[in-house]
Design an enzyme around this catalytic site. Structure first.
Site, mmCIF file in Angstrom:
data_model
loop_
_atom_site.group_PDB
_atom_site.id
_atom_site.type_symbol
_atom_site.label_atom_id
_atom_site.label_comp_id
_atom_site.label_asym_id
_atom_site.label_seq_id
_atom_site.Cartn_x
_atom_site.Cartn_y
_atom_site.Cartn_z
ATOM 1 C CG ASP A 5 -1.818 1.162 1.335
ATOM 2 O OD1 ASP A 5 -2.279 1.650 0.288
ATOM 3 O OD2 ASP A 5 -2.073 1.618 2.466
ATOM 4 C CG ASP A 19 -2.054 2.060 6.553
ATOM 5 O OD1 ASP A 19 -2.317 1.716 5.389
ATOM 6 O OD2 ASP A 19 -2.442 3.138 7.039
ATOM 7 C CE LYS A 65 -5.631 -0.785 -1.177
ATOM 8 N NZ LYS A 65 -4.423 -0.244 -0.526
ATOM 9 C CG ASP A 80 -2.071 7.433 0.662
ATOM 10 O OD1 ASP A 80 -1.468 8.510 0.729
ATOM 11 O OD2 ASP A 80 -2.646 7.034 -0.374
#
Length: 240
Positions: free
Chosen positions: A31, A187, A162, A33
């Site tokens: 990922d 995260d 997502k 961010d």
């Protein structure tokens, strides 16, 4: 191998750890961010400010609802908060403000570049992000990591953002590797759910600003507290 919930390099194995696999992972998909750049709170601040300026109503779950959404999805969501703009106008304004904030210095997380470089030495890498392509390209270029990743996918390029698995499945497809042979690094709640739904073992690096839910953490194979703790051994433990 993982024993008693702790991997060989001292990181915590989650309930999603499957154990017993003799072969190793074939790729790692990151990922962006919250994993490579400290940006989730920047997105949140910009969106909140726009809604306030336009007289809309920010809802208690708006922040988490939009995490992982593609650009068309979060733009439509913001329209629904009563800001009197079209989705195209919303997307253009938010991305303009984000670009102004980043400039030529996206907020890279300490240790992220070294972690990527260590993994790129032995495995093909990809990015699967909810950020638009222009943001992904800028971050990788400024970080000096454009050559470390074989490919990257924005959720604006797939049907669903997502927590749907689409962006991870597309990243694996572009790598030419079966999704289940890739390890994902995430995260957030929706990010972990997306990667797990794609059939990938997940290393979760909990976002300190918006921690993933306990249910999402339980889907991960391994948990590390900081991206600098991500090593080839961590990835192998997640895949095991």
């Amino acid at each position: 191998m993982v024993a008693d919930g702790v991997t060989a390099d001292g990181v915590t194995a989650g309930d999603g750890e499957t154990g017993g696999r003799a072969d190793g992972p074939t790729a790692v998909i990151f990922d962006l961010d919250g994993v490579l750049i400290d940006s989730e709170q920047v997105w949140d601040e910009i969106r909140r400010r726009l809604v306030a300026e336009r007289g809309g109503t920010w809802l208690p779950d708006s922040t988490r609802a939009m995490m992982g959404m593609s650009t068309p999805e979060w733009a439509a969501y913001l329209v629904g908060l009563g800001i009197g703009m079209t989705a195209d106008e919303v997307a253009a304004e938010v991305l303009h403000r984000l670009g102004e904030r980043y400039g030529e210095a996206p907020p890279l997380i300490d240790g992220a570049v070294d972690a990527v470089r260590a993994l790129a030495a032995g495995l093909p890498l990809a990015v699967a992000s909810s950020s638009p392509r222009v943001i992904i390209e800028r971050v990788l270029r400024v970080a000096g990591l454009a050559d470390a990743f074989r490919t990257f996918v924005s959720s604006e390029e797939v049907a669903r953002g997502k927590p749907a698995p689409d962006v991870y499945l597309e990243a694996a497809r572009r790598l030419g590797i079966e999704a289940g042979r890739c390890v994902a690094v995430e995260d957030s709640t929706n990010g972990v759910r997306a990667a797990a739904a794609a059939g990938m073992p997940v290393v979760v690096v909990p976002n300190p600003h918006f921690p993933p839910s306990a249910e999402a953490v339980a889907l991960a194979a391994v948990r590390v507290e900081h991206i600098g703790d991500l090593t080839p051994a961590t990835v192998r433990a997640a895949y095991a």
